[in-house]
Design a protein around this motif. Structure first.
Motif, mmCIF file in Angstrom:
data_model
loop_
_atom_site.group_PDB
_atom_site.id
_atom_site.type_symbol
_atom_site.label_atom_id
_atom_site.label_comp_id
_atom_site.label_asym_id
_atom_site.label_seq_id
_atom_site.Cartn_x
_atom_site.Cartn_y
_atom_site.Cartn_z
ATOM 1 N N GLU A 68 5.437 -14.137 -14.334
ATOM 2 C CA GLU A 68 5.874 -12.669 -13.980
ATOM 3 C C GLU A 68 6.616 -12.779 -12.481
ATOM 4 O O GLU A 68 6.577 -13.506 -11.876
ATOM 5 N N PRO A 69 7.681 -11.818 -12.472
ATOM 6 C CA PRO A 69 8.573 -11.558 -11.373
ATOM 7 C C PRO A 69 7.529 -11.617 -9.990
ATOM 8 O O PRO A 69 6.082 -11.209 -10.047
ATOM 9 N N ALA A 70 8.103 -11.945 -9.004
ATOM 10 C CA ALA A 70 7.417 -11.936 -7.617
ATOM 11 C C ALA A 70 6.814 -10.446 -7.370
ATOM 12 O O ALA A 70 7.567 -9.471 -7.528
ATOM 13 N N PRO A 71 5.417 -10.330 -7.153
ATOM 14 C CA PRO A 71 4.882 -9.128 -6.798
ATOM 15 C C PRO A 71 5.654 -8.547 -5.721
ATOM 16 O O PRO A 71 5.689 -8.941 -4.516
ATOM 17 N N LYS A 72 5.671 -7.166 -5.494
ATOM 18 C CA LYS A 72 6.320 -6.453 -4.412
ATOM 19 C C LYS A 72 5.103 -5.730 -3.652
ATOM 20 O O LYS A 72 5.379 -5.174 -2.472
ATOM 21 N N TRP A 73 4.064 -5.301 -4.264
ATOM 22 C CA TRP A 73 2.876 -4.588 -3.884
ATOM 23 C C TRP A 73 1.474 -5.195 -3.731
ATOM 24 O O TRP A 73 1.294 -6.251 -4.652
ATOM 25 N N PHE A 74 0.927 -4.994 -2.678
ATOM 26 C CA PHE A 74 -0.441 -5.575 -2.563
ATOM 27 C C PHE A 74 -1.543 -4.437 -2.504
ATOM 28 O O PHE A 74 -1.433 -3.293 -1.898
ATOM 29 N N ARG A 75 -2.594 -4.528 -3.290
ATOM 30 C CA ARG A 75 -3.843 -3.785 -3.010
ATOM 31 C C ARG A 75 -5.071 -4.797 -2.684
ATOM 32 O O ARG A 75 -5.249 -5.447 -3.745
ATOM 33 N N GLY A 76 -5.758 -4.471 -1.700
ATOM 34 C CA GLY A 76 -6.889 -5.343 -1.619
ATOM 35 C C GLY A 76 -8.134 -4.809 -1.887
ATOM 36 O O GLY A 76 -8.154 -3.759 -2.286
ATOM 37 N N ALA A 77 -9.081 -5.631 -2.160
ATOM 38 C CA ALA A 77 -10.395 -5.417 -2.807
ATOM 39 C C ALA A 77 -10.815 -4.197 -1.955
ATOM 40 O O ALA A 77 -10.952 -4.229 -0.831
ATOM 41 N N THR A 78 -11.492 -3.393 -2.546
ATOM 42 C CA THR A 78 -12.245 -2.009 -2.089
ATOM 43 C C THR A 78 -11.026 -1.037 -1.640
ATOM 44 O O THR A 78 -11.271 -0.040 -1.071
ATOM 45 N N ALA A 95 -4.809 -6.638 9.749
ATOM 46 C CA ALA A 95 -4.610 -7.153 8.347
ATOM 47 C C ALA A 95 -3.333 -6.381 7.747
ATOM 48 O O ALA A 95 -2.649 -7.229 7.153
ATOM 49 N N ILE A 96 -3.357 -5.069 7.665
ATOM 50 C CA ILE A 96 -2.142 -4.263 7.090
ATOM 51 C C ILE A 96 -0.986 -4.931 7.886
ATOM 52 O O ILE A 96 0.134 -5.200 7.058
ATOM 53 N N ALA A 97 -0.703 -5.296 9.280
ATOM 54 C CA ALA A 97 0.411 -5.386 9.691
ATOM 55 C C ALA A 97 0.495 -6.953 9.293
ATOM 56 O O ALA A 97 1.899 -7.166 8.912
ATOM 57 N N MET A 98 -0.275 -7.898 8.988
ATOM 58 C CA MET A 98 -0.120 -9.353 8.462
ATOM 59 C C MET A 98 0.525 -9.046 7.092
ATOM 60 O O MET A 98 1.662 -9.828 6.725
ATOM 61 N N ILE A 99 0.026 -8.099 6.449
ATOM 62 C CA ILE A 99 0.439 -8.362 4.800
ATOM 63 C C ILE A 99 1.969 -7.621 4.943
ATOM 64 O O ILE A 99 2.722 -7.985 4.009
ATOM 65 N N ARG A 100 2.080 -6.635 5.616
ATOM 66 C CA ARG A 100 3.481 -6.101 5.716
ATOM 67 C C ARG A 100 4.408 -7.230 6.074
ATOM 68 O O ARG A 100 5.810 -7.354 5.543
ATOM 69 N N ALA A 113 9.243 4.333 -8.242
ATOM 70 C CA ALA A 113 9.161 5.703 -7.659
ATOM 71 C C ALA A 113 9.521 5.605 -5.981
ATOM 72 O O ALA A 113 9.441 4.181 -5.427
ATOM 73 N N ASP A 114 9.541 6.423 -5.353
ATOM 74 C CA ASP A 114 9.710 6.329 -3.844
ATOM 75 C C ASP A 114 8.552 6.744 -3.228
ATOM 76 O O ASP A 114 8.024 7.742 -3.226
ATOM 77 N N GLY A 115 7.540 5.439 -3.048
ATOM 78 C CA GLY A 115 6.238 5.897 -2.306
ATOM 79 C C GLY A 115 6.154 5.706 -1.093
ATOM 80 O O GLY A 115 6.737 5.045 -0.393
ATOM 81 N N THR A 116 5.573 6.689 -0.498
ATOM 82 C CA THR A 116 5.219 6.706 0.957
ATOM 83 C C THR A 116 3.683 6.594 1.323
ATOM 84 O O THR A 116 3.149 7.668 0.856
ATOM 85 N N GLY A 117 3.241 5.811 2.209
ATOM 86 C CA GLY A 117 1.978 5.477 2.488
ATOM 87 C C GLY A 117 1.832 5.653 3.824
ATOM 88 O O GLY A 117 2.746 5.560 4.765
ATOM 89 N N ASN A 118 0.593 6.010 4.584
ATOM 90 C CA ASN A 118 0.184 6.294 5.733
ATOM 91 C C ASN A 118 -0.183 4.622 6.597
ATOM 92 O O ASN A 118 -0.316 3.951 5.678
ATOM 93 N N HIS A 119 -0.469 4.812 7.711
ATOM 94 C CA HIS A 119 -1.092 3.538 8.286
ATOM 95 C C HIS A 119 -0.003 2.216 8.496
ATOM 96 O O HIS A 119 -0.578 1.411 8.299
ATOM 97 N N GLY A 120 1.275 2.915 8.173
ATOM 98 C CA GLY A 120 2.114 1.671 8.076
ATOM 99 C C GLY A 120 2.225 0.936 7.050
ATOM 100 O O GLY A 120 2.772 -0.371 6.955
ATOM 101 N N THR A 121 2.026 1.228 5.954
ATOM 102 C CA THR A 121 1.351 0.490 4.791
ATOM 103 C C THR A 121 3.058 0.245 4.010
ATOM 104 O O THR A 121 3.005 -0.411 2.978
ATOM 105 N N THR A 122 3.863 0.928 4.030
ATOM 106 C CA THR A 122 5.096 1.264 3.362
ATOM 107 C C THR A 122 6.426 1.301 4.112
ATOM 108 O O THR A 122 7.338 0.740 3.416
ATOM 109 N N ASP A 123 6.260 1.585 5.581
ATOM 110 C CA ASP A 123 7.329 1.869 6.239
ATOM 111 C C ASP A 123 7.871 0.639 6.921
ATOM 112 O O ASP A 123 6.896 -0.509 6.842
#
Length: 247
Positions: A143-153, A160-165, A237-247
């Motif tokens: 598969e192509p390299a993933p661009k999105w991550f969603r953690g368990a729960t 951790a958000i900062a590290m993943i970004r 799509a143009d997605g916008t998340g809070n807590h610094g998850t997409t910006d």
């Protein structure tokens, strides 16, 4: 000697206080919306988690038959057990986008704790290992390299958000919890999903074929389709998340 002992005890107390403070730091459950449609009845993004276990073919078949696009968040565990489902998804690349749900379905929280009974990664290194092993598992499928991550729960420590970004991933929150972790009944699941509005991001699960929620996922999606709602993948799509998850 007494002074050294006092200093040592003081350092231990400070370390314990810091650890306690880190463990008590509130977790966040990010939201995500996509830019509303320019015309028509609107559009939503369907995201489905494949945590472990098997494949709910009720949902997969409905998506293929009704040409409903979806973003599937897969773990390394699920990929190993569901080769046939992966092949179906790969045969319909116009519909399915596979993204990173971690290597072993471990919450992306860098302090030791349990979330919904699941033990967290517990350290920065363990968070990075979970994210990177999930990406590696996807790479092994071709598969192509993933661009999105969603953690368990879907809950995270802010650090951790900062590290993943920094690893280059956007973090996929949601605006509608469709199936309550696949624990809701069919009627309630269908009601929640059918209530989605233009710009919503739906989360549900595709790895629990014995749960009643799967039937409700299908019913809710078909209700949205009957209303004229269209579906898009997160990459489209143009997605916008809070807590610094997409910006």
């Amino acid at each position: 000697m007494r002074l050294l002992l006092q200093r040592h005890l003081c350092m231990i107390a400070m370390s314990l206080a810091a650890l306690s403070s880190a463990q008590a730091a509130p977790l966040v459950e990010p939201t995500l919306h996509i830019k509303p449609a320019a015309s028509g009845a609107g559009h939503v993004a369907l995201t489905l988690d494949a945590c472990g276990g098997q494949t709910d073919t009720r949902i997969l078949s409905a998506l293929v038959e009704n040409k409903i696009p979806a973003t599937i968040f897969v773990t390394g565990i699920w990929l190993k057990r569901n080769a046939a489902a992966v092949e179906i998804m790969r045969a319909h690349r116009d519909l399915f986008e596979l993204e990173n749900h971690g290597g072993r379905h471990i919450p992306a929280v860098d302090t030791p704790r349990k979330i919904y009974g699941i033990r967290s990664a517990g350290s920065p290194d363990a968070v990075l290992a979970e994210v990177e092993s999930g990406a590696a598992a996807l790479a092994r499928t071709g598969e192509p390299a993933p661009k999105w991550f969603r953690g368990a729960t879907a809950e995270y420590s802010p650090s951790a958000i900062a590290m993943i970004r920094k690893l280059g991933f956007k973090i996929a929150g949601f605006s509608i919890n469709g199936d309550g972790g696949s624990l809701l009944g069919a009627k309630e699941t269908a009601k929640r999903i059918a209530a989605a509005k233009d710009g919503d991001v739906i989360i549900a699960h595709i790895n629990q074929p014995t749960h009643a929620a799967g039937e409700g996922v299908v019913q809710g999606l078909l209700a949205l389709k009957d209303k004229g709602m269209t579906f898009v993948r997160l990459d489209d799509a143009d997605g916008t998340g809070n807590h610094g998850t997409t910006d």
